[in-house]
Design a protein around this motif. Structure first.
Motif, mmCIF file in Angstrom:
data_model
loop_
_atom_site.group_PDB
_atom_site.id
_atom_site.type_symbol
_atom_site.label_atom_id
_atom_site.label_comp_id
_atom_site.label_asym_id
_atom_site.label_seq_id
_atom_site.Cartn_x
_atom_site.Cartn_y
_atom_site.Cartn_z
ATOM 1 N N ILE A 1 40.292 46.115 36.874
ATOM 2 C CA ILE A 1 39.134 45.602 37.614
ATOM 3 C C ILE A 1 39.686 44.686 38.705
ATOM 4 C CG2 ILE A 1 37.032 44.207 37.484
ATOM 5 C CD1 ILE A 1 36.695 45.161 34.609
ATOM 6 N N PRO A 2 39.517 45.026 39.982
ATOM 7 C CA PRO A 2 40.195 44.295 41.063
ATOM 8 C C PRO A 2 39.925 42.791 41.067
ATOM 9 C CG PRO A 2 39.298 46.349 41.899
ATOM 10 C CD PRO A 2 38.803 46.208 40.486
ATOM 11 N N ARG A 3 38.687 42.360 40.825
ATOM 12 C CA ARG A 3 38.416 40.923 40.859
ATOM 13 C C ARG A 3 39.259 40.201 39.812
ATOM 14 N NH1 ARG A 3 33.640 37.413 41.928
ATOM 15 N NH2 ARG A 3 32.439 39.300 42.388
ATOM 16 N N ALA A 4 39.274 40.736 38.590
ATOM 17 C CA ALA A 4 40.040 40.091 37.524
ATOM 18 C C ALA A 4 41.520 40.025 37.892
ATOM 19 C CB ALA A 4 39.850 40.847 36.217
ATOM 20 N N LEU A 5 42.025 41.099 38.494
ATOM 21 C CA LEU A 5 43.440 41.102 38.890
ATOM 22 C C LEU A 5 43.677 40.086 40.003
ATOM 23 C CD1 LEU A 5 46.266 42.266 38.726
ATOM 24 C CD2 LEU A 5 45.549 44.095 40.288
ATOM 25 N N GLY A 6 42.765 40.010 40.971
ATOM 26 C CA GLY A 6 42.930 39.057 42.061
ATOM 27 C C GLY A 6 42.932 37.621 41.574
ATOM 28 N N VAL A 7 42.060 37.301 40.619
ATOM 29 C CA VAL A 7 42.008 35.943 40.064
ATOM 30 C C VAL A 7 43.311 35.623 39.334
ATOM 31 C CG1 VAL A 7 40.871 34.480 38.355
ATOM 32 C CG2 VAL A 7 39.491 35.878 39.905
ATOM 33 N N ALA A 8 43.809 36.576 38.551
ATOM 34 C CA ALA A 8 45.059 36.354 37.814
ATOM 35 C C ALA A 8 46.237 36.208 38.781
ATOM 36 C CB ALA A 8 45.296 37.509 36.850
ATOM 37 N N ASN B 1 49.672 36.586 48.657
ATOM 38 C CA ASN B 1 49.357 37.672 49.589
ATOM 39 C C ASN B 1 48.791 38.878 48.845
ATOM 40 O OD1 ASN B 1 49.855 37.100 52.424
ATOM 41 N ND2 ASN B 1 51.980 36.708 51.826
ATOM 42 N N GLU B 2 49.364 39.175 47.698
ATOM 43 C CA GLU B 2 48.854 40.291 46.902
ATOM 44 C C GLU B 2 47.436 40.000 46.418
ATOM 45 O OE1 GLU B 2 49.960 43.009 42.968
ATOM 46 O OE2 GLU B 2 51.241 41.313 43.515
ATOM 47 N N ALA B 3 47.196 38.751 46.007
ATOM 48 C CA ALA B 3 45.858 38.373 45.554
ATOM 49 C C ALA B 3 44.840 38.525 46.676
ATOM 50 C CB ALA B 3 45.869 36.936 45.042
#
Length: 974
Positions: free
Chosen positions: A794-801, A819-821
């Protein structure tokens, strides 16, 4: 009241004297309303004090208002919106085509749902909630009328008003605000049997002027005597004697003077000793004396009128009396000649006192038999079901199978109008009628559905009773869904629900061992699975309801329920998002409209889509729910959809809208029962206040929570702990914040929830560990969250992590992760998360000496934070941007008032003035005033310059940077 033979309408036949000060008070209230403010005037006093006469007289004198009347009656207390229908039905019926075209779009259709006699009109209303749509239609109609001419809503005998109408009047007074709307209510003192919070709110001193009528003085009595005898002067001693005999009571005075006139008395000194004392008992004796002079048919007609009510057609009265219409007309003429009925139209007593006197001559048994007879003849005459039901409520059990269907149809109509508490009253009466076992189960289930609109705990008791007696398969399936729906919203302690758990366990065992039909088995498996998810502390004994969904394609409601539940279980277990989405798609095949009996299908579909970050789809799904429930008036569902709106706003990064929606929901007390998801609303408010820098306001939310609030809430509780941890950390107490986050994780682990898409508590705890100098613990938590986020896809969860990992990393690794986030979050609706990440990326670039890159990141973050209404973050970004050499508009200090700030922020986000007024529950004029003030203070010409001016001039309170600002995911239930 006069017992003479000539009368027209109540309150218009009696001379009005001695009320100059009261009329002056009404004039003063009218002037206040004419200045552009809604107001309430309350005229109260004992029976016969001239309340109606006063308001009638004033209305005839002051032609500036458009006057709409409603007269409430005891028998109509359970009519859903009975008073509102009296007020507005004549208006709707008199509209021309031009009038209809001038109404706000959708107003007439929405209002007709309440106003139509049959309550079966299909509407095209598409407002945010089913009952709210109808009430908005009434609001729109009233406000539209007030725009064309100041509006006076006159309600006589308020003590007998139906609850839905009273609730709407309170709502209108609050919403009319700066509109010329005057609500004039007349009520008898001492008629309310218990304190009524709605009545207290309507007549609150802040917006209500009370006029308490007192007895007349001697000069007023003298003036009245002159009018009765038609003379220019009357003797003062005669008037004093009349005053002494009656205490100046207008009703008694009129009766006394009329009696004296018939006896040949003149208003002179020589006749003063012939004046006798008149009291209510005297009037009762006078009524009885006159009745004794009438025929047997006349007495029977008085009984019919006392039971059936005034203004009933002659054929109905004839059926009640067991005679012909000619006999009824002759009896009515006899009673008119005796001064007991008004002239003209269908028979009507001259005053309530006559009806009360007639009823007093009947024993309780006779009154009950009279209402039973009235119910039967009304039913046979085709009178409206609610009218027949009113008599049945007063009669108690009656013979015949016709009564229960009438009560059930009346309940359906009340539900359609949005008055579920009225429906419950009718259905309770149906339970008191002779019933077969199967029919009793159906009534109990209908009661559960009706009560489930507003009070889950009450509904729960009815549905469990229904399940104990229902044997028909379809009815039992329906009852299972209603049971789950009630359990979701129930506020009862878990110990009290042990009997419900036992019933579900018995039903599960019965279903699994009896070879029941497949659909019922699927429904039971869905209920059991949902119970184990929703209430892990009350798991059903025996083997777990492990169900394979591989062969389910969503052909039946039972299959779709299991697919939806399994989709959410898979989501919280952090299974890959494509697999979860495929399950949801199968559950949505031929998805039916919402109903209690299909619960929890729609609940889990909405929840899963929400955490998959498919917000547009959730919004569309929410609209489908609204349309599907359009004619059901489900208050609990409406409230939960309001929470969903606030959660969607928060998830989309719209801090201001989320806070406005949540605050408005908290400010609207539920009509009855308890508000669902109160904790979720508190979570949204705490997070939003933190984003705006209002730590004190967030603390007030925490302090306002009831200490008795149940702590077992499986999904709201962990999210509340996470928000509370953010508040404590922002207040400079990271240790307490960390302890709260650990407890949050414990609750989630106990429920089997590991997905960071639902609750990213690990990254929050990692930040607390870093603040306390414990790097290894922080990195371990971040790695766990990163692994779970990548697993869930899930992109949002990955971005937060990734953002959390970047904050904890050093050097080039930090820049790579941030940058990846940013790259991951840019493709999601997580605007606020992206703004936070851009802030940290800008700071990291600034520390590496890349001022150009830092300025680009920080400027983008500032634009996002400003659009989101995240004041604290915007201030931090502005500070860093200045440090990076970016052009930052000079802060203008706290230029705007809180009201101007709220309105301007919503305007920047693209809302129209009308939409802002609806969101903030204020008038359009208030919005325009706030915007004008903001334009002036910011030195701009209009709305098109507002965004830039707000970005430069806003300096929110509480500019200190929180150690761990509130962020993360929030749904309707975690």
């Amino acid at each position: 009241m006069s017992f003479g033979p000539r009368h027209t309408e109540c309150g218009q036949d009696r001379p009005l004297v001695g009320r100059s000060s009261e009329l002056a008070s009404l004039e003063a209230v009218a002037a206040h309303v004419w200045s552009g403010r809604s107001y309430v005037v309350q005229i109260e006093g004992p029976a016969g004090m001239g309340k109606s006469a006063l308001l009638n007289s004033w209305c005839r004198r002051d032609q500036r208002f458009r006057v709409l009347w409603a007269r409430c009656r005891p028998l109509e207390r359970e009519f859903a919106f009975g008073a509102v229908r009296q007020l507005f039905k004549p208006v709707i019926e008199s509209l021309t085509e031009a009038d209809r075209a001038a109404l706000p779009e959708g107003t007439e259709a929405a209002a007709l749902r309440v106003l139509e006699d049959s309550a079966r009109t299909d509407t095209s209303a598409t407002g945010p909630h089913s009952m709210a749509t109808a009430l908005d239609g009434l609001d729109g109609l009233a406000l539209h009328l007030s725009d064309r001419q100041p509006l006076l809503l006159a309600i006589d005998n308020l003590q007998w008003i139906d609850t839905p109408s009273l609730r709407w009047l309170v709502r209108l007074v609050m919403r009319a605000d700066t509109r010329p709307v005057l609500v004039a209510v007349i009520n008898r003192t001492g008629e309310f049997r218990k304190p009524d919070p709605l009545f207290a709110e309507l007549v609150r001193p802040a917006h209500c002027h009370k006029i308490a009528l007192e007895p007349l003085d001697v000069p007023s009595v003298r003036q009245l005597a002159q009018q009765v005898w038609g003379v220019e002067e009357s003797d003062a001693s005669f008037s004093a004697a009349c005053h002494a005999a009656t205490g100046g009571h207008p009703l008694y005075l009129c009766a006394l003077l009329h009696h004296a006139q018939l006896a040949g008395v003149k208003p002179t000194a020589e006749f003063r000793d012939r004046i006798r004392t008149v009291t209510l008992s005297t009037l009762n004796r006078e009524v009885m004396h006159r009745l004794s002079q009438g025929s047997r048919e006349a007495v029977e007609l008085t009984h019919a009128l006392a039971v059936l009510g005034d203004r009933k057609p002659a054929q109905l009265l004839a059926a009640y009396c067991g005679s012909g219409e000619a006999v009824v007309r002759a009896a009515a003429a006899d009673l008119w000649s005796l001064g007991l009925l008004r002239s003209g139209g269908d028979p009507c007593f001259v005053h309530r006192v006559v009806r009360d006197t007639v009823l007093a001559t009947m024993s309780p048994e006779e009154r009950g038999q009279g209402h039973a007879r009235a119910a039967h003849v009304s039913h046979l005459a085709g009178r409206p079901d609610e009218e027949v039901a009113a008599h049945l409520l007063a009669a108690g059990p009656v013979e015949g199978a016709w009564a229960v269907p009438v009560l059930r149809r009346a309940a359906d109509e009340a539900l359609h109008r949005g008055a579920p508490e009225v429906a419950v009253t009718y259905l309770r009466s149906a339970l008191g009628q002779p019933l077969r076992a199967a029919e009793r189960g159906q009534v109990l289930l209908q009661l559960g559905v009706a009560a489930g609109h507003y009070d889950a705990d009450l509904a729960l008791s009815y549905v469990t009773s229904a399940l104990e007696v229902l044997t028909e398969k379809t009815a039992r399936r329906d009852a299972l869904g209603v049971l789950a729906y009630c359990l979701l919203f129930s506020q009862r302690p878990r110990g009290v629900l042990s009997s419900v758990d036992r019933l579900i366990a018995e039903l599960c065992g019965e279903t699994e061992n009896s070879g029941a039909d497949r659909e019922l088995v699927l429904r039971m498996q869905a209920l059991r699975s949902w119970m184990e998810y929703e209430r892990p502390a009350a798991r059903i004994s025996g083997p777990s309801a492990s169900v394979s969904v591989d062969g389910l394609v969503g052909r039946t409601p039972g299959e779709r329920q299991l697919l939806a539940i399994h989709a959410f279980h898979s989501l919280k277990a952090a299974l890959p998002a494509p697999y979860v989405a495929e399950l949801v798609d199968r559950a949505c095949v031929n998805l039916p409209v919402f109903s209690h009996d299909l619960f929890p299908l729609h609940y889990f579909v909405a929840q899963t889509l929400f955490y998959l970050d498919e917000l547009d789809r959730v919004e569309r799904f929410g609209r489908q729910l609204i349309q599907g429930a359009e004619d059901k008036g489900m208050e609990l569902l409406d409230s939960s959809l309001t929470v969903l709106q606030a959660a969607l706003a928060w998830q989309g990064g719209n801090v201001t809208q989320a806070l406005v929606t949540a605050q408005a929901a908290v400010g609207r007390s539920p009509a009855t029962g308890t508000r669902p998801y109160a904790t979720t609303l508190d979570i949204i408010r705490i997070n939003a206040f933190l984003e705006q820098g209002h730590l004190d306001a967030a603390e007030q939310v925490v302090l306002s929570r009831s200490p008795k609030e149940p702590q077992e809430a499986a999904w709201e509780r962990p999210l509340f702990l996470m928000s509370l941890a953010a508040l404590r950390t922002s207040q400079g107490d990271p240790r307490t914040g960390l302890a709260l986050l650990r407890e949050c994780g414990h609750h989630l682990d106990a429920a089997g929830t590991v997905s960071p898409a639902i609750c990213p508590w690990r990254s929050r705890a990692a930040a607390a560990h870093l603040a306390l100098g414990d790097g290894p613990a922080a990195h371990a938590l971040i790695e766990q969250e990163l692994d779970l986020a990548r697993q869930s896809r899930i992109p949002r969860a990955l971005g937060v992590a990734l953002h959390a990992a970047g904050r904890a990393a050093e050097g080039a690794r930090r820049l790579d992760l941030l940058n990846e986030a940013v790259s991951v979050l840019t493709a999601t609706p997580a605007r606020l998360e992206l703004a936070r990440t851009l802030c940290d990326l800008g700071v990291a670039l600034l520390r590496r000496g890349d001022k150009s890159g830092a300025r680009e990141a920080l400027q983008h973050g500032l634009e996002l934070a400003t659009a989101c209404g995240a004041g604290t973050l915007a201030t931090r970004l502005r500070s860093h941007l200045h440090e990076a050499g970016g052009r930052v508009a000079r802060p203008g200090g706290n230029l705007l008032t809180p009201g101007e700030e709220r309105v301007s922020t919503l305007a920047v986000q693209g809302y129209s003035n009308k939409q802002i007024a609806e969101l903030l529950v204020v008038s359009l004029r208030t919005v325009e005033t706030h915007l004008t003030g903001a334009y002036r203070k910011l030195g701009i010409a209009g709305r098109h310059h507002l965004a830039a001016a707000m970005a430069g001039a806003r300096t929110p309170p509480g500019t200190s940077e929180p150690a761990n600002p509130a962020h993360g995911h929030l749904g309707t239930r975690g």
